[in-house]
Design a protein around this motif. Structure first.
Motif, PDB file in Angstrom:
ATOM      1  N   THR A   7       0.853  -1.194   0.000  1.00 21.61           N
ATOM      2  CA  THR A   7       0.000   0.000   0.000  1.00 21.61           C
ATOM      3  C   THR A   7       0.883   1.236   0.000  1.00 21.61           C
ATOM      4  O   THR A   7       1.888   1.284   0.706  1.00 21.61           O
ATOM      5  N   LEU A   8       0.514   2.199  -0.818  1.00 26.63           N
ATOM      6  CA  LEU A   8       1.213   3.478  -0.842  1.00 26.63           C
ATOM      7  C   LEU A   8       0.197   4.566  -0.516  1.00 26.63           C
ATOM      8  O   LEU A   8      -0.940   4.507  -0.980  1.00 26.63           O
ATOM      9  N   ILE A   9       0.607   5.497   0.303  1.00 30.74           N
ATOM     10  CA  ILE A   9      -0.258   6.638   0.606  1.00 30.74           C
ATOM     11  C   ILE A   9       0.518   7.879   0.205  1.00 30.74           C
ATOM     12  O   ILE A   9       1.671   8.042   0.603  1.00 30.74           O
ATOM     13  N   PHE A  10      -0.073   8.683  -0.615  1.00 32.54           N
ATOM     14  CA  PHE A  10       0.703   9.831  -1.094  1.00 32.54           C
ATOM     15  C   PHE A  10      -0.163  11.061  -1.233  1.00 32.54           C
ATOM     16  O   PHE A  10      -1.370  10.989  -1.437  1.00 32.54           O
ATOM     17  N   GLN A  11       0.530  12.173  -1.138  1.00 32.98           N
ATOM     18  CA  GLN A  11      -0.128  13.455  -1.296  1.00 32.98           C
ATOM     19  C   GLN A  11       0.183  13.946  -2.703  1.00 32.98           C
ATOM     20  O   GLN A  11       1.353  13.970  -3.109  1.00 32.98           O
ATOM     21  N   ALA A  12      -0.846  14.313  -3.438  1.00 31.78           N
ATOM     22  CA  ALA A  12      -0.632  14.791  -4.803  1.00 31.78           C
ATOM     23  C   ALA A  12      -0.157  16.236  -4.745  1.00 31.78           C
ATOM     24  O   ALA A  12      -0.945  17.157  -4.606  1.00 31.78           O
ATOM     25  N   VAL A  13       1.171  16.390  -4.796  1.00 32.27           N
ATOM     26  CA  VAL A  13       1.743  17.737  -4.660  1.00 32.27           C
ATOM     27  C   VAL A  13       2.408  18.229  -5.932  1.00 32.27           C
ATOM     28  O   VAL A  13       2.660  19.403  -6.097  1.00 32.27           O
ATOM     29  N   GLY A  14       2.729  17.304  -6.835  1.00 34.66           N
ATOM     30  CA  GLY A  14       3.462  17.730  -8.029  1.00 34.66           C
ATOM     31  C   GLY A  14       3.224  16.771  -9.168  1.00 34.66           C
ATOM     32  O   GLY A  14       2.334  15.925  -9.123  1.00 34.66           O
ATOM     33  N   GLY A  15       4.047  16.903 -10.195  1.00 35.95           N
ATOM     34  CA  GLY A  15       3.861  16.163 -11.440  1.00 35.95           C
ATOM     35  C   GLY A  15       3.615  14.680 -11.251  1.00 35.95           C
ATOM     36  O   GLY A  15       2.583  14.144 -11.673  1.00 35.95           O
ATOM     37  N   THR A  16       4.540  14.002 -10.588  1.00 36.46           N
ATOM     38  CA  THR A  16       4.458  12.553 -10.512  1.00 36.46           C
ATOM     39  C   THR A  16       3.315  12.095  -9.613  1.00 36.46           C
ATOM     40  O   THR A  16       2.557  11.184  -9.971  1.00 36.46           O
ATOM     41  N   THR A  17       3.188  12.722  -8.459  1.00 36.84           N
ATOM     42  CA  THR A  17       2.121  12.292  -7.558  1.00 36.84           C
ATOM     43  C   THR A  17       0.745  12.595  -8.163  1.00 36.84           C
ATOM     44  O   THR A  17      -0.202  11.837  -7.952  1.00 36.84           O
ATOM     45  N   MET A  18       0.642  13.649  -8.940  1.00 38.02           N
ATOM     46  CA  MET A  18      -0.655  13.930  -9.567  1.00 38.02           C
ATOM     47  C   MET A  18      -0.985  12.881 -10.616  1.00 38.02           C
ATOM     48  O   MET A  18      -2.117  12.432 -10.740  1.00 38.02           O
ATOM     49  N   ARG A  19       0.044  12.495 -11.374  1.00 42.23           N
ATOM     50  CA  ARG A  19      -0.204  11.462 -12.382  1.00 42.23           C
ATOM     51  C   ARG A  19      -0.511  10.113 -11.741  1.00 42.23           C
ATOM     52  O   ARG A  19      -1.301   9.339 -12.249  1.00 42.23           O
ATOM     53  N   LEU A  20       0.099   9.878 -10.606  1.00 44.45           N
ATOM     54  CA  LEU A  20      -0.176   8.641  -9.882  1.00 44.45           C
ATOM     55  C   LEU A  20      -1.619   8.661  -9.381  1.00 44.45           C
ATOM     56  O   LEU A  20      -2.329   7.653  -9.437  1.00 44.45           O
ATOM     57  N   ALA A  21      -2.039   9.839  -8.948  1.00 44.33           N
ATOM     58  CA  ALA A  21      -3.400   9.967  -8.429  1.00 44.33           C
ATOM     59  C   ALA A  21      -4.435   9.766  -9.529  1.00 44.33           C
ATOM     60  O   ALA A  21      -5.567   9.374  -9.274  1.00 44.33           O
ATOM     61  N   ALA A  22      -4.033  10.015 -10.763  1.00 43.14           N
ATOM     62  CA  ALA A  22      -4.974   9.890 -11.879  1.00 43.14           C
ATOM     63  C   ALA A  22      -5.166   8.439 -12.309  1.00 43.14           C
ATOM     64  O   ALA A  22      -6.082   8.121 -13.058  1.00 43.14           O
TER      65      ALA A  22
END
Ligand SMILES: Cc1cc2nc3c(=O)[nH]c(=O)nc-3n(C[C@H](O)[C@H](O)[C@H](O)COP(=O)(O)OP(=O)(O)OC[C@H]3O[C@@H](n4cnc5c(N)ncnc54)[C@H](O)[C@@H]3O)c2cc1C
Ligand SMILES: Cc1cc2nc3c(=O)[nH]c(=O)nc-3n(C[C@H](O)[C@H](O)[C@H](O)COP(=O)(O)OP(=O)(O)OC[C@H]3O[C@@H](n4cnc5c(N)ncnc54)[C@H](O)[C@@H]3O)c2cc1C
Ligand code: SF4
Ligand code: SF4
Ligand code: FES
Lengths: 278, 494
Positions: A61-76
């Protein structure tokens, strides 16, 4: 294939995904992290803590905050999609032992990396107090998980919209002032929070471990980009860390180094928002 | 240094070749005549143009040039050049094939001993290897006037055609290869040829080792490395990226749980050295590994498309004098730095970098400060680099390596204004694999101890390349990969 089995949104910016990664699930220990890449041609490799894992079922499990390019794409990415590249488990596992009373101080997204550590500390027979802090009610994550794990849970927010209106350092100080101060403090959160946590415990000489979140490239000790100064010596967060004795860490230097790419990242995040999301 | 355009070099070679051809059709050339043939210059991009692109700097010989250059070889009976090549390529024989215009034949000769001629032809430090003892260079008292063996090798590799080596019937045995640099690529190919299953494990998301993350595109196009890896895959080698042996799985797991019969470790020397001077952790100080990895592997030079950022420096100091330093300096040039300074504590003669790269760097406007060594790095109020303080040096007595030792001149320090410092003073062995595998014996420098065949102290485990040699060269890594593969193939027979 690192297929996403489950995806949840924990708060406005925070996401939790469960992904297939059998070898990592088998090998990982508390305190370790992975490097994730969403685009293996032009994408960045970013470190994320393994928040939970099941070796038998082969997921992490990964928990992340969408703060920038990569985390936003991961969130998508949605359930059924695959994360193209995950490398790990990386870093030196948390040193877990029975110490007595362990206080876990979490700031914001820091609750994610803390969860497996708190779990391991509990399993080792410690009394675990968790201070869960965030700027406001909406930014608190993992409250239920933490509550069921902790012997005591202290909830604080900067604005008082949930729990006590305080910074995490206030209850921390009280705990240090108690007749039997904690045997160990673990603090994870934004660098500035960790810095103040460390300053809070220093006068009481309570051992304080922090988990540093520097910028990384390879995660294997090859590039030196994650280096920090600890006790006057250069150490690599990806190999020697991410956990260090907080009283030895040069936070000023680390915070400055974290800003190295700020202007470029801000520009990237801007373009990302206006059309690069998959 | 003046730049001759590729077109005029080709013109010149055409003329030279046509007159040579007539001569050759009449009677064989004498050694004296051969010595009189002018050395062929490598066609290259215009220095001003290449400052702004990442494309390969040199184009490789035109066919006419290769033909002319091949005639410079005296076909010496004792062929001293062969001893200069770490893998003993039969140099006169492959050059003779070029004379016969049989390029695939020439490639076949090279392939008997070397698996990566398109790479070694480009990156070997030929002037201290095969070209150093060459009779022609010796006669002219200048190794730079030797037969251009490396350029000819590259020509052959680029023009000899490609083929996928034959693979023998499956043996049912399987071998794990750790890393995917030149040592690993070579070992994988040689072991696979014997019909054993081969899996390559690479920590990065792209295989190739230093060839892809360290050496820049403008010196070694990534497409060339990719082709080598494609060949491996066509042979049936499995490549598993994003797999860190020692963490994702231990060496022991691979042998005991996953059923590998043998292991070859080619994990390289990936631990950047720092100067250990004041200011080294300021913002704007990078290890060359980081700077180059960001630019090459993560493609940060492609600002439009890449996510990985890289600072766009204005004034740069690169510390060191090896290939890594040249690559870092020339990358900074291409990322639009206004001023790139290389700071090296000895003189140009002692620089370990390939001579051609030093020339190219100079042509591209890199400024060299010889007999200088950084004393400390100075920061501004934001913790960002603002200058580097350097100390003047002079050459004293020779040290163990036979090179004259640089000695500091007290009180000679002065500042050079820079905003970026790239530390390029070399690499030690990365300890990750060895610390997670206590069975592996390492020496004081952290290199894995291995015998002639690459056999380590651990049962069924061999090693080669930089992890054994310390930071060395592509050709040496390749040579060790071959030796270990032969030993592994033999061990698997029983
Ligand atoms: C060992 C480790 C474990 C981590 N675990 C987690 C986790 O479990 N969950 C999580 O959400 N985050 C975690 N982080 C932080 C995470 O790696 C960064 O948030 C991520 O790199 C941001 O990438 P991006 O491309 O989305 O944003 P970027 O566009 O790269 O950055 C966005 C903003 O964040 C800042 N930033 C960049 N990198 C970092 C960093 N490493 N730490 C703090 N700020 C940064 C930039 O300056 C910029 O302002 C961890 C970091 C480390 C080193
Ligand atoms: C910038 C630079 C320029 C150079 N220029 C030249 C030159 O011009 N000429 C020349 O001859 N030599 C040059 N060299 C040296 C040459 O590149 C090396 O000697 C050679 O690449 C060593 O090859 P290797 O096979 O030992 O390993 P490497 O090429 O170092 O590859 C090792 C690979 O193993 C991977 N790895 C490491 N540990 C693990 C693990 N535990 N699990 C999985 N994967 C792992 C790494 O990610 C890496 O990809 C240069 C080196 C650098 C850094
Ligand atoms: S492999 Fe290198 S040293 Fe050997 S002949 Fe070719 S260029 Fe020369
Ligand atoms: S030493 Fe020089 S001239 Fe003699 S065979 Fe070798 S390359 Fe040719
Ligand atoms: S991330 Fe490169 S050395 Fe740690």
């Amino acid at each position: 294939m690192h297929t996403i089995l489950k995806r949840e949104q924990l708060s406005e910016q925070v996401f939790r995904i469960r992904v297939v990664a059998p070898l990592i699930a088998e090998a990982r220990q508390a305190g370790q992290f992975v490097l994730v890449q969403v685009d293996t041609e032009f994408g960045e490799r970013i470190p994320l803590t393994i928040a939970d894992a099941d070796a038998e079922q082969g997921w992490i499990t990964l928990i992340f905050q969408a703060v920038g390019g990569t985390t936003m794409r991961l969130a998508a990415l949605q359930e059924g999609d695959a994360v193209p590249a995950i490398l790990g488990p990386l870093g030196t596992p948390t040193h877990v032992e029975q110490l007595g009373h362990v206080v876990c101080v979490c700031g914001g997204i820091g609750a994610a990396p803390m969860y497996p550590i708190a779990q391991a500390m509990k399993a080792a027979g410690n009394r675990v107090t968790i201070i869960l802090g965030a700027r406001n009610h909406d930014l608190i994550i993992l409250q239920e998980e933490m509550r069921s794990l902790a012997d005591d849970l202290i909830l604080v927010t900067d604005d008082g919209s949930a729990g006590r209106k305080a910074l995490v350092t206030e209850p921390l100080k009280e705990l240090c002032q108690a007749p039997s101060p904690p045997d160990l403090v673990v603090a994870i959160g934004p660098p500035i929070m960790m810095k103040f946590a460390v300053e809070t415990t220093r006068p009481f000489a309570v051992r304080t471990v922090v988990s540093l979140n520097t910028i990384m490239v390879d995660g294997t000790g090859m590039c030196g980009g994650c280096r920090v100064t600890v006790g006057g010596q250069t150490r690599f967060v990806c190999m020697d860390g991410p956990e260090f004795d907080g009283h030895q860490v040069d936070f000023e230097n680390m915070m400055k180094r974290l800003q190295s790419y700020k202007t470029q990242e801000d520009a990237a995040r801007h373009t990302c928002k206006i059309g690069r999301n998959p | 240094m003046s730049h001759t355009t590729p077109e005029s070099l080709q013109e010149l070679a055409k003329e030279q070749w046509s007159s040579l051809e007539t001569q050759l059709s009449e009677c064989p050339l004498t050694a004296k005549q051969r010595m009189a043939i002018p050395q062929q210059e490598m066609p290259a991009q215009d220095p001003a143009a290449r400052r702004t692109n990442m494309d390969e700097v040199t184009y490789g010989y035109f066919e006419e040039q290769a033909r002319v250059e091949a005639e410079r070889c005296l076909q010496c009976k004792n062929a001293p050049c062969i001893a200069g090549c770490p893998v003993a390529i039969d140099i006169p024989r492959f050059i003779r094939k070029i004379s016969e215009a049989d390029y695939s034949g020439a490639l076949a000769v090279i392939s008997e001993t070397s698996l990566l001629p398109s790479i070694c032809g480009r990156v070997c430090p030929q002037e201290v290897q095969c070209q150093e003892p060459c009779t022609v260079g010796k006669a002219k008292k200048d190794p730079f006037l030797s037969v251009s063996i490396g350029r000819l090798e590259r020509f052959v590799a680029d023009h000899g055609g490609r083929s996928v080596p034959q693979v023998k019937p499956e043996t049912g045995k399987k071998v794990a290869i750790i890393g995917s640099g030149p040592a690993a690529i070579t070992a994988a190919a040689d072991i696979r040829r014997e019909g054993h299953g081969v899996t390559v494990f690479e920590a990065f998301h792209k295989p190739g080792g230093v060839l892809v993350y360290g050496i820049p595109e403008f010196r070694l196009p990534k497409g060339i490395v990719e082709e080598e890896l494609n060949t491996l895959q066509q042979m049936g080698v499995e490549v598993r990226t994003n797999f860190l042996v020692g963490r994702t799985r231990t060496l022991k797991d691979l042998l005991e749980k996953d059923g590998y019969n043998a292991i070859f470790i080619g994990s390289g020397a990936g631990l950047p050295r720092f100067m250990e001077i004041e200011g080294e952790n300021l913002v704007g100080v990078f290890a060359a590994n980081e700077y180059l990895t960001r630019s090459n592997l993560m493609k940060a030079y492609d600002r439009e498309r890449a996510d990985t950022p890289i600072t766009r420096p204005r004034k740069v100091a690169v510390l060191g004098g090896g290939n890594v330093a040249m690559d870092a300096a020339r990358t900074a040039v291409r990322l639009n730095a206004e001023e790139v300074n290389v700071i090296y504590r000895r003189t140009r003669t002692e620089m370990p970098a390939r001579a051609e790269e030093v020339d190219h760097a100079e042509e591209e406007g890199v400024v060299f400060h010889f007999l200088r060594n950084p004393a400390r790095i100075l920061g501004d109020e934001n913790g960002q680099v603002r200058a580097i303080e350097v100390l003047k040096y002079e050459l004293g007595e020779p040290d163990d390596s036979g090179r004259r030792r640089p000695v500091a001149i007290p009180g000679s320090e002065y500042e050079i204004e820079v905003d970026t410092v790239i530390v390029s003073i070399g690499n030690d062995s990365n300890p990750l694999l060895t610390t997670t595998t206590p069975e592996l014996e390492v020496n004081k420098r952290g290199n894995i101890v291995a015998d002639e065949s690459g056999k380590t102290s651990m049962d069924r485990v061999w090693a080669g390349g930089d992890i054994v040699l310390g930071a060395a060269t592509v050709i040496l890594a390749m040579g060790q990969g071959r030796k270990a593969a032969a030993a592994i193939n033999e061990a698997l027979l029983s």
